[in-house]
Design an enzyme around this catalytic site. Structure first.
Site, PDB file in Angstrom:
ATOM      1  N   LEU A 267       0.826  -1.171  -0.023  1.00 24.86           N
ATOM      2  CA  LEU A 267       0.070   0.083   0.009  1.00 24.86           C
ATOM      3  C   LEU A 267       0.856   1.219  -0.187  1.00 24.86           C
ATOM      4  O   LEU A 267       0.526   2.268  -0.524  1.00 24.86           O
ATOM      5  CB  LEU A 267      -0.809   0.093   1.205  1.00 24.86           C
ATOM      6  N   ASN A 268       2.047   1.145   0.662  1.00 21.51           N
ATOM      7  CA  ASN A 268       2.806   2.112   0.672  1.00 21.51           C
ATOM      8  C   ASN A 268       3.091   2.805  -0.696  1.00 21.51           C
ATOM      9  O   ASN A 268       3.666   3.910  -0.983  1.00 21.51           O
ATOM     10  CB  ASN A 268       4.048   2.193   1.674  1.00 21.51           C
ATOM     11  N   GLU A 391      -6.657   3.218  -0.996  1.00 19.69           N
ATOM     12  CA  GLU A 391      -5.217   3.242  -0.484  1.00 19.69           C
ATOM     13  C   GLU A 391      -5.241   4.235   0.767  1.00 19.69           C
ATOM     14  O   GLU A 391      -4.295   5.095   0.964  1.00 19.69           O
ATOM     15  CB  GLU A 391      -4.228   3.900  -1.517  1.00 19.69           C
ATOM     16  N   THR A 393      -8.439   6.257   3.213  1.00 24.84           N
ATOM     17  CA  THR A 393      -9.161   7.553   2.800  1.00 24.84           C
ATOM     18  C   THR A 393      -8.599   8.838   3.831  1.00 24.84           C
ATOM     19  O   THR A 393      -7.638   8.550   4.189  1.00 24.84           O
ATOM     20  CB  THR A 393     -10.550   7.448   3.588  1.00 24.84           C
TER      21      THR A 393
HETATM   22  C1  FAD Z   1     -12.078   1.994  -7.494  1.00 25.97           C
HETATM   23  C2  FAD Z   1     -11.489   1.583  -6.255  1.00 25.97           C
HETATM   24  C3  FAD Z   1     -10.525   0.662  -6.374  1.00 25.97           C
HETATM   25  C4  FAD Z   1     -10.086  -0.111  -5.258  1.00 25.97           C
HETATM   26  N1  FAD Z   1      -9.153  -1.444  -5.558  1.00 25.97           N
HETATM   27  C5  FAD Z   1      -8.721  -2.160  -4.501  1.00 25.97           C
HETATM   28  C6  FAD Z   1      -7.840  -3.312  -4.638  1.00 25.97           C
HETATM   29  O1  FAD Z   1      -7.405  -3.401  -5.773  1.00 25.97           O
HETATM   30  N2  FAD Z   1      -7.659  -4.054  -3.667  1.00 25.97           N
HETATM   31  C7  FAD Z   1      -8.240  -3.831  -2.460  1.00 25.97           C
HETATM   32  O2  FAD Z   1      -7.889  -4.585  -1.459  1.00 25.97           O
HETATM   33  N3  FAD Z   1      -8.913  -2.859  -2.223  1.00 25.97           N
HETATM   34  C8  FAD Z   1      -9.137  -1.866  -3.218  1.00 25.97           C
HETATM   35  N4  FAD Z   1     -10.211  -0.942  -2.954  1.00 25.97           N
HETATM   36  C9  FAD Z   1     -10.772  -0.589  -1.576  1.00 25.97           C
HETATM   37  C10 FAD Z   1     -10.671   0.513  -0.868  1.00 25.97           C
HETATM   38  O3  FAD Z   1      -9.274   0.237  -0.545  1.00 25.97           O
HETATM   39  C11 FAD Z   1     -11.308   0.649   0.220  1.00 25.97           C
HETATM   40  O4  FAD Z   1     -12.503   1.242  -0.210  1.00 25.97           O
HETATM   41  C12 FAD Z   1     -10.837   1.808   1.055  1.00 25.97           C
HETATM   42  O5  FAD Z   1      -9.997   1.142   1.966  1.00 25.97           O
HETATM   43  C13 FAD Z   1     -12.002   2.250   2.201  1.00 25.97           C
HETATM   44  O6  FAD Z   1     -12.635   1.333   2.815  1.00 25.97           O
HETATM   45  P1  FAD Z   1     -14.190   1.088   2.724  1.00 25.97           P
HETATM   46  O7  FAD Z   1     -14.835   1.632   1.148  1.00 25.97           O
HETATM   47  O8  FAD Z   1     -14.807  -0.242   2.927  1.00 25.97           O
HETATM   48  O9  FAD Z   1     -14.959   2.305   3.449  1.00 25.97           O
HETATM   49  P2  FAD Z   1     -15.066   2.465   5.138  1.00 25.97           P
HETATM   50  O10 FAD Z   1     -13.714   1.812   5.709  1.00 25.97           O
HETATM   51  O11 FAD Z   1     -16.192   1.675   5.590  1.00 25.97           O
HETATM   52  O12 FAD Z   1     -15.023   3.922   5.285  1.00 25.97           O
HETATM   53  C14 FAD Z   1     -16.182   4.840   5.031  1.00 25.97           C
HETATM   54  C15 FAD Z   1     -15.960   6.122   5.963  1.00 25.97           C
HETATM   55  O13 FAD Z   1     -15.798   6.041   7.232  1.00 25.97           O
HETATM   56  C16 FAD Z   1     -14.418   6.590   7.594  1.00 25.97           C
HETATM   57  N5  FAD Z   1     -13.543   5.961   8.574  1.00 25.97           N
HETATM   58  C17 FAD Z   1     -13.419   4.593   8.654  1.00 25.97           C
HETATM   59  N6  FAD Z   1     -12.636   4.514   9.946  1.00 25.97           N
HETATM   60  C18 FAD Z   1     -12.698   5.719  10.303  1.00 25.97           C
HETATM   61  C19 FAD Z   1     -12.043   6.357  11.735  1.00 25.97           C
HETATM   62  N7  FAD Z   1     -11.216   5.652  12.505  1.00 25.97           N
HETATM   63  N8  FAD Z   1     -12.066   7.461  12.060  1.00 25.97           N
HETATM   64  C20 FAD Z   1     -12.898   8.111  11.147  1.00 25.97           C
HETATM   65  N9  FAD Z   1     -13.367   7.818  10.066  1.00 25.97           N
HETATM   66  C21 FAD Z   1     -13.205   6.561   9.645  1.00 25.97           C
HETATM   67  C22 FAD Z   1     -13.522   6.520   6.310  1.00 25.97           C
HETATM   68  O14 FAD Z   1     -12.581   7.436   6.208  1.00 25.97           O
HETATM   69  C23 FAD Z   1     -14.661   6.870   5.119  1.00 25.97           C
HETATM   70  O15 FAD Z   1     -14.823   8.350   4.909  1.00 25.97           O
HETATM   71  C24 FAD Z   1     -10.728   0.077  -4.015  1.00 25.97           C
HETATM   72  C25 FAD Z   1     -11.545   0.717  -3.934  1.00 25.97           C
HETATM   73  C26 FAD Z   1     -12.194   1.633  -5.009  1.00 25.97           C
HETATM   74  C27 FAD Z   1     -13.418   2.807  -4.661  1.00 25.97           C
END
Ligand code: FAD
Length: 412
Positions: A267-268, A391, A393
């Site tokens: 991820l880094n 990567e 949020t």
């Molecule tokens: C186009 C795209 C490509 C991707 N490609 C890959 C890939 O190839 N492989 C892979 O493994 N993943 C991939 N991802 C997944 C991506 O890494 C995740 O979407 C991301 O880590 C956020 O997880 P989530 O969508 O479940 O949101 P959540 O983790 O549910 O977060 C939702 C909201 O809550 C906030 N939040 C969460 N925890 C906290 C906290 N402790 N304090 C305050 N706010 C918080 C977040 O910042 C966000 O605003 C991809 C995503 C997209 C959209």
């Protein structure tokens, strides 16, 4: 004047190009030429059709873009700055196409390069560098995103084979990939039995620890399905993966870096590339807006002659140059081996959020025409919504920077 020339002369007001070596400028120009020739003429249609142009894969490989920062095994061995510059040029074309390179190189190939055995590296990396083998990286799950430690996918050692069960979501390239890196929890007892538990680690046998697995996508029990109706990253491909008793040999496990350190090393790399890449989308948006404003006449003058338009263009270009300087400083630190994690977070967080603001502001300069595929800013803005989320949020990177400043971890 071509877009490439315009990029240098118009938005590089700080003459950042003068801080680049000849080798770095060469990478920039090669990738920019490819984007001008192969991406720009087609990207609006690909985005409209939700089409990932797989036909570009061999050409991207030919340019050395897959695993370009990895040494040996047929990979490019280029510097971090060269890699960052290439990402900026690709993302000036489209974030979805830059994502292809990130998934293949920064995620899947880096997982093997940093966590794999010598045999695994020899087996997979050369063919991934040439694009003959496409990889994907399965970390995120339907219920585990920002907190990957809560993943439910697990692997069990049964009769000398690993049996994987679970689900992954948002996995780039999974339906077109030949190989998947799947992160799953295994018991310390099973890791010991497979001979990959680190000596001296005294954790109890029933504790679960995250490990990576190399899973060919033809494995029985592995299923991938594309996620449809996306409003962002339409010229790209993300998928759901289901693992139902998917069996792989005992040596399919990545032997090094147990725990979340394994995926985080990858991820880094990807976050570093994004810190550069997002600015390519911003730069391309300014270019479109500037060109349009200089010929669009309203109230008897071109839009560029109005102070309000100039303020938008000036503010955006200053923000772009600041972001590019931060990316370059980050890259030089990366090449010197002094880059720190909070610096990656600062650059990923701020360069993406600045780029979204720029893309949206550029859309306003284009007026109604800005909502069509004839112009890039709204497409870039929509794509950058994904870049802002994956990567790490905004919130996750803010917490990393906050922890560096205060010494307090406020994640949970
Ligand atoms: C186009 C795209 C490509 C991707 N490609 C890959 C890939 O190839 N492989 C892979 O493994 N993943 C991939 N991802 C997944 C991506 O890494 C995740 O979407 C991301 O880590 C956020 O997880 P989530 O969508 O479940 O949101 P959540 O983790 O549910 O977060 C939702 C909201 O809550 C906030 N939040 C969460 N925890 C906290 C906290 N402790 N304090 C305050 N706010 C918080 C977040 O910042 C966000 O605003 C991809 C995503 C997209 C959209």
């Amino acid at each position: 004047m071509s877009k490439t020339q315009l990029r240098n002369s118009k938005t590089d007001l700080f003459n950042i190009a003068s801080m680049l070596t000849d080798a770095e400028l060469e990478v920039r120009d090669k990738v920019a030429e490819f984007v001008d020739r192969r991406v720009r003429p087609n990207i609006a249609q690909w985005f409209d059709d939700a089409h990932l142009p797989m036909e570009l894969i061999p050409e991207m490989a030919e340019l050395g873009l897959f695993g370009m920062h990895i040494d040996g095994y047929g990979c490019g061995g280029r510097s971090a700055v060269e890699y960052g510059i290439a990402m900026q040029e690709m993302e000036a074309g489209d974030s979805g196409l830059r994502t292809v390179i990130s998934v293949q190189g920064s995620l899947a190939m880096t997982a093997i390069a940093k966590n794999g055995s010598e045999e695994q590296k020899q087996t997979w990396l050369p063919k991934m560098a040439t694009g003959e083998i496409i990889g994907c990286f399965g970390l995120t799950e339907p219920t585990a995103g920002s907190d990957p430690s809560s993943m439910a996918t697990h692997a069990k050692l049964v009769n000398g084979e690993w049996v994987l069960n679970g689900a992954k979501r948002w996995i780039g390239l999974a339906t077109v990939a030949q190989v998947a890196i799947i992160w799953a929890k295994v018991s310390v007892a099973d890791a010991k039995a497979a001979g990959v538990h680190p000596d001296g680690d005294t954790r109890p046998d029933d504790e679960m620890v995250v490990r990576g697995f190399i899973v060919p996508t033809e494995t029985a029990g592995f299923r991938a399905e594309a996620i449809e109706q996306k409003l962002s990253m339409r010229a790209s491909l993300q998928c759901d993966i289901a693992l139902d008793d998917a069996r792989v040999p005992v040596d399919a496990i990545l032997p090094h870096n147990p725990g979340l350190r394994g995926p985080f090393l990858c991820l880094n790399e990807a976050r570093y590339g994004i810190a550069w890449g997002a600015l390519g989308a911003a730069r391309d948006s300014i270019k479109d807006a500037l060109e349009y404003a200089s010929t669009r006449m309203q109230f008897g003058k071109p839009l560029t002659a109005y102070q309000l338009t100039q303020k938008k263009l000036a503010d955006m270009t200053i923000a772009l140059n600041k972001g590019q300087l931060m990316a370059l400083q980050l890259g030089r630190a990366n090449d010197a081996g002094t880059m720190e994690l909070h610096q990656i977070s600062m650059a990923k967080l701020d360069n993406v959020r600045v780029s979204i603001e720029i893309a949206r502001e550029c859309r306003t300069i284009l007026g109604g025409n800005g909502i069509t595929g004839d112009y890039s800013p709204l497409r870039h803005a929509n794509n950058l919504e994904s870049v802002r989320t994956y990567e790490g949020t905004d919130e996750v990177h803010t917490l990393i920077v906050g922890q560096k400043l205060t010494g307090e971890a406020a994640f949970s």
